[in-house]
Design an enzyme around this catalytic site. Structure first.
Site, PDB file in Angstrom:
ATOM      1  N   ARG A 109       5.894  -6.324 -10.076  1.00  0.00           N
ATOM      2  CA  ARG A 109       6.975  -7.084 -10.705  1.00  0.00           C
ATOM      3  C   ARG A 109       6.503  -8.534 -10.817  1.00  0.00           C
ATOM      4  NH1 ARG A 109       8.603  -2.951 -12.226  1.00  0.00           N
ATOM      5  NH2 ARG A 109      10.613  -1.956 -11.848  1.00  0.00           N
ATOM      6  N   GLU A 127      10.325 -12.125 -17.406  1.00  0.00           N
ATOM      7  CA  GLU A 127      10.169 -11.133 -18.452  1.00  0.00           C
ATOM      8  C   GLU A 127      11.420 -11.046 -19.331  1.00  0.00           C
ATOM      9  OE1 GLU A 127       7.846  -7.904 -16.635  1.00  0.00           O
ATOM     10  OE2 GLU A 127       8.947  -6.620 -18.004  1.00  0.00           O
ATOM     11  N   GLY A 172       2.742  -0.381 -17.762  1.00  0.00           N
ATOM     12  CA  GLY A 172       2.191   0.381 -16.630  1.00  0.00           C
ATOM     13  C   GLY A 172       2.372   1.887 -16.744  1.00  0.00           C
ATOM     14  N   HIS A 232       4.303  -5.002 -20.039  1.00  0.00           N
ATOM     15  CA  HIS A 232       4.884  -4.045 -19.076  1.00  0.00           C
ATOM     16  C   HIS A 232       4.658  -2.589 -19.528  1.00  0.00           C
ATOM     17  CE1 HIS A 232       8.111  -3.868 -15.703  1.00  0.00           C
ATOM     18  NE2 HIS A 232       7.304  -2.826 -15.638  1.00  0.00           N
ATOM     19  N   PHE A 248       0.828  -1.203   0.000  1.00  0.00           N
ATOM     20  CA  PHE A 248       0.000   0.000   0.000  1.00  0.00           C
ATOM     21  C   PHE A 248       0.866   1.258   0.000  1.00  0.00           C
ATOM     22  CE2 PHE A 248      -3.647   2.503   1.914  1.00  0.00           C
ATOM     23  CZ  PHE A 248      -4.421   2.405   0.775  1.00  0.00           C
ATOM     24  N   GLY A 249       1.584   1.446  -1.120  1.00  0.00           N
ATOM     25  CA  GLY A 249       2.374   2.672  -1.311  1.00  0.00           C
ATOM     26  C   GLY A 249       1.597   3.643  -2.180  1.00  0.00           C
ATOM     27  N   ARG A 250       2.342   4.494  -2.887  1.00  0.00           N
ATOM     28  CA  ARG A 250       1.692   5.566  -3.669  1.00  0.00           C
ATOM     29  C   ARG A 250       0.707   5.017  -4.703  1.00  0.00           C
ATOM     30  NH1 ARG A 250       7.055   6.485  -4.140  1.00  0.00           N
ATOM     31  NH2 ARG A 250       7.924   8.154  -2.871  1.00  0.00           N
ATOM     32  N   ILE A 251       1.136   3.965  -5.431  1.00  0.00           N
ATOM     33  CA  ILE A 251       0.257   3.454  -6.496  1.00  0.00           C
ATOM     34  C   ILE A 251      -0.963   2.775  -5.872  1.00  0.00           C
ATOM     35  CG2 ILE A 251       0.118   1.927  -8.529  1.00  0.00           C
ATOM     36  CD1 ILE A 251       3.170   2.493  -8.927  1.00  0.00           C
TER      37      ILE A 251
HETATM   38  C1  DGY Z   1       8.752   1.064 -12.933  1.00  0.00           C
HETATM   39  O1  DGY Z   1       8.890   2.285 -13.023  1.00  0.00           O
HETATM   40  O2  DGY Z   1       9.263   0.410 -12.029  1.00  0.00           O
HETATM   41  C2  DGY Z   1       7.901   0.401 -13.957  1.00  0.00           C
HETATM   42  O3  DGY Z   1       7.878  -0.946 -13.856  1.00  0.00           O
HETATM   43  C3  DGY Z   1       8.251   0.878 -15.343  1.00  0.00           C
HETATM   44  O4  DGY Z   1       7.606   2.081 -15.437  1.00  0.00           O
END
Ligand code: DGY
Length: 331
Positions: free
Chosen positions: A242, A271, A291, A289, A158-161
């Site tokens: 990840r 990956e 994101g 990947h 539960f960080g920023r994202i």
């Molecule tokens: C990150 O920033 O760690 C992402 O996986 C790529 O944007």
């Protein structure tokens, strides 16, 4: 500001504003390939550089540091995640490391939300189906998915994202539970409308589980076969953190057996390979990947990496320094 021009390595072309910012102050060696910079070239080209701008596809370890030489000041990684960097090794040698947090938070949360909705409502499967040209007619039982509104979202890490995802989920009328080893303040929990759960309780209770942990030895295979068995048969699992935080072979098995409903994956355990068992399944949405992959966000990430690089080379503290010990030693 000195007019010295530093030798730096940039391991892949970045959006032009970032290349320009680096080029204003540095002599740049740039790898122009579309693939990750081959290891032997990376080691050869980093030799003698004062700075390196690296990506999550470049391993930065003792071998890299030996090849670079003692004049290396900073490794500016263009990603928030830095599991490609052996941070203790850099710190031991007094080399600074930086990442690119915050500038990608909202974009990555958007991607997570897109995967969650696509996997719940079978959007790519429907698209693939129509492209086959098979005859079809609307039917009351055709391609039924899972509701999102009114359901429970479990956020792991539960960080920023995670916070940004919680804000989105709130607008969709979801209940939100989270697991993290760090607890936010009660005020923030209240503002976001979230409740803490132990991981195994979260997996049992959530209709949607979204992974947002860093990759460390503790989080590798955090979701394994045993934990997948705890999830609901209607559950949707999403991962934009990840790949190795989920045991991909176990996930392919769980999806094939209908132990969970579906999954949305942006990242993969080995990956860029995707487990062959996943490729055969309809109930998994996979993207390469992506994101943070928007024009504005990748530009912002590149500019932040450039700022970190140039600050360190000028003798200033990089804005998003990962190993402050190197700064304290040097100042
Ligand atoms: C990150 O920033 O760690 C992402 O996986 C790529 O944007």
């Amino acid at each position: 500001m000195s007019d010295e021009r530093w030798l730096v390595l940039v391991t892949r072309r970045l959006p032009q504003p970032a290349m320009d910012r680096i080029g204003e102050r540095c002599e740049v060696t740039l790898y122009e390939g579309e693939d990750a910079m081959p290891r032997d070239r990376l080691l050869a080209e980093v030799a003698g550089k004062a700075g390196a701008v690296t990506l999550l596809t470049d391993r930065v370890d003792d071998e890299f540091l030996d090849a670079a030489g003692p004049q290396l000041v900073i490794v500016a990684n263009v990603a928030v995640g830095f599991d490609n960097i052996d941070l203790p090794a850099l710190t031991r040698r007094g080399v600074m490391a930086s990442n690119t947090p915050e500038v990608l938070t909202e974009t990555t949360a958007d991607t997570t939300w897109a995967l969650l909705m696509a996997a719940a409502r079978r959007i790519p499967e429907g698209d693939r189906f129509l492209r086959t040209g098979k005859p079809w007619i609307w039917g009351p039982m055709m391609m039924l998915g899972q509701d999102i509104h009114g359901r429970t979202l479990g956020i792991v890490g539960f960080g920023r994202i995670g916070h940004a995802l919680a804000r989105r989920a709130k607008c969709f009328g979801m209940r939100i539970i989270y697991y993290d080893v760090y607890r936010p303040s009660p005020e923030l929990e209240q503002e976001l409308g979230v409740e803490f759960r132990e991981l195994d309780d979260l997996l049992q209770e959530a209709d949607f589980v979204s992974m947002h942990t860093n990759l460390t030895e503790e989080t590798r295979h955090l979701v394994n076969a045993e934990r997948l068995r705890k999830m609901k048969p209607t559950a949707v699992l999403v991962n934009t953190s990840r790949g190795p935080v989920i045991d991909e072979a176990a996930l392919a098995e769980a999806l094939r057996e209908g132990q969970i409903f579906s999954a949305g994956l942006d990242v993969f355990e080995k990956e860029p390979e995707v487990h062959p068992g996943l490729l055969e399944l309809e109930n998994v949405v996979i993207i390469p990947h992506l994101g943070s992959a928007t024009v504005d966000t990748r530009t912002a990430m590149g500019l932040l990496a450039a700022d970190n690089l140039i600050a360190a080379l000028e003798g200033a503290r990089p804005p998003t320094l990962l190993n402050p010990e190197t700064w304290e030693q040097g100042s």
